[in-house]
Design an enzyme around this catalytic site. Sequence first.
Site, mmCIF file in Angstrom:
data_model
loop_
_atom_site.group_PDB
_atom_site.id
_atom_site.type_symbol
_atom_site.label_atom_id
_atom_site.label_comp_id
_atom_site.label_asym_id
_atom_site.label_seq_id
_atom_site.Cartn_x
_atom_site.Cartn_y
_atom_site.Cartn_z
ATOM 1 C CB SER A 145 73.914 29.061 16.454
ATOM 2 O OG SER A 145 73.082 29.711 15.636
ATOM 3 C CG ASP A 146 71.407 34.958 18.947
ATOM 4 O OD1 ASP A 146 71.104 34.964 20.027
ATOM 5 O OD2 ASP A 146 71.059 35.804 18.072
#
Length: 815
Positions: A318-319
């Site tokens: 996840s960014d």
Amino acid sequence: MKQSASSEIENAKDTTLDELFNQLNSDINGLKDSEAQERLQQYGYNELLEKKKSPFRKFIGYFWGPIPWMIEIAALLSAFIQRWEDFVIISILLVLNGVVGFWQENKADNAIELLKRKMALQARVLRDGKWKPLPARELVPGDIIRLRSGDIVPADVKLFDGEYLQIDESSLTGESLPADKETGDIAFSGSVIQKGEMNGIVFATGMNTYFGKTTKLLTGVKTQSHFQKAIIKIGDYLIFLAAILVAIVFIVAIFRHESLVETLQFALVLVVAAIPAALPAVLSVSMAVGATHLAGKGAIVSKLVSIEEMAGMDVLCSDKTGTITKNELTLSELTPFGDYSSDDLLIYSALASREEDNDPIDNAVLKKIETMDGLQEATNGYSVLDFKPFDPVIKHTEASIESSDGRKFKVAKGAPQVILDMAVNRDSIRENVEDKVNVLASKGYRSLGVGICEGDECHFAGLIGLYDPPHEDSAETIDTAVSMGVDVKMITGDHAAIAKEIAQQIGLGTNITTASELEGKTDLQAQEVVDRSDGFAQVFPEHKYRIVELLQNDGHIVGMTGDGVNDAPALKKADAGIAVAGATDAARSAADIVFTAPGLSTIIDAIKESRKIFQRMKSYSIYRIAETVRVLFFIAISIIAFNFYPVTAIMIVLLALFNDAPIMAIAYDNVKYSNLPEKWNIREVLSMATFLGIIGVISSFTIFYIGMHVLNLNQGMLQSFIFLKLAVAGHLTIFLARTRGPFWSIRPSGILFWSTIGTKFLATLVVVYGFYISPIGWKLAGIVWIYAVVAFVITDVIKVRLYSLLDHSELVFSR
């Protein structure tokens, strides 16, 4: 290419679809098959093909193919031997097959089209003296638009203001190297801006662009997922099994000197009933239904097969910014250095920002200076001579400034280490700068350096602290994902201290690895680092790509979220690429799923929906294999061993007809999603399906014996008697296949339940009153119903026990 751009565009304006096809054929001539296929996908060849097909031609297409072809032959043979009742029923089946197929595909196509409209490209347009975002479809020739890194060019544009652009035109030309564009050059619709920032004037839109609407990068729904491939292998197996048994029946008929025409007709309809003709429709409708549900929750699916890939996802990269955090930056702290004041630092930051770019960092700076009395007016005394936008490679913006008294200088804003390296006194202040960065990072602030250059000397003016708070639901979402067997790893370009602070706030592990720790390591060594890390900081695009690749090589099914052009390679590499809300066009084009709602919570809905679809497809697989085994083996053994046709050709056609509605309704069934990532367990599916099929064969021969020797039915009534049993028991098999526990453990959907009841009732009416077959009356029909229900309950009890044995054996095997 620059020299011929104008002529190419003029020619494209009047290009017909046939000419476009000729152009494509010419372009792929001489390429390898794999390269040609990739090129055709880039051009949107499938969309062009659909445009060439009129609705009537698409409808006719459903009457010609492997399945319809066999039905047509069977109908012709029925007419040849003057079995007119068979001819009528088989013809009705053929028409129904075409109508249902056409309706279902158009329903899915319409749903996909609505989803794509929500993903329409946006353009920054200068209208009425103001820059405003508008849908690309509203552009008209003469509009002035802004193009910057990460954008997909929304129309054919002539560039006139700015320094340069680097554009990826591979989707149009197949050329892998980016094209450099300057003032006076053409930017083609559908190409992707990699670097730079320029203004341009629109001169062609829609179908008048170079390749019209054929260059959409968000197509690709024809791709097969791992699960689809497994389902199709099952379909091939069933076809092969049907062909073998029918061939044996045909050979036996030859030796017995039976009518070859009648045997061929029977064989054809038996194959039609046995093979999974509804497979494509069930897959398409299930995925379209799932995509529609997700769209209502803020997740737009650009590639339907990605829904199935998410069912098995066990790692989510996840960014941080915009996904875990809100991406609503506020300038929270100013730390000037040297002789510079906080006001100086803020003014220089504003001069290195540009309002029309709508950049979150620039917006935070400009919004802050608007609240400071007198500083906004102070910036008006400066003129921006040149502006270089943020580049993810050099990691800073740069502006050439002239003051009202004629003083010229440059200001830069970007990564602290980059700005520091530009300063003449960098060595003497490095330790102090790093200490301040760490202090800000410990508060969860992202630091940006600001520098000023006069002549050949650059000075470090100070640090600005930006804060991006986590979404309120991020901690809960990550906790839910972990409980569902998904390992969440945070990836960010920010400082490691910021990553640790945010990770701590959201309940994620704080074992944060910097990207530099992966460099110089072998893949095996790097895999070990990646597996034990909770997140990664200070990463570049190549690091994100490698992290995803290392996880995939280690056997994981990887999801990746992102929003920027620098995320695009990793999004495309991931098994399930997810572009979050506010993502650039380049990120959305590389992604499989696009979020329109902010935050990470939507991904939980996507995981649940994907696992539900997996369960529906698994139920369908078990049912379809069991039904094929049950019908094929019972009929084949009856013919070979007893020289008796237990059902007629018309009955087999009716069975297929009555099965269509319940099979399609599986796509709408109620299911429980798994709490662990789904994996295709072919051993379990085949074991359960074979068990149900064999029980069905035994049950059919038992009622065959009852009808012949206990009830003493004549041949016609016996065939009707057996036909009703096959119809009722076949539909009840759906309820056996859809649960691991007792059949009542999960309530079926209304559409599945009532479609099953309705078709069984129709089948009962057919045999009771004898429509095209011998009537048997309500008493015999009641006997069949009681027998089928009792057999169903007994089979369900044994099924639950078998599942427990399979689960135990799997546990022992895994140990």
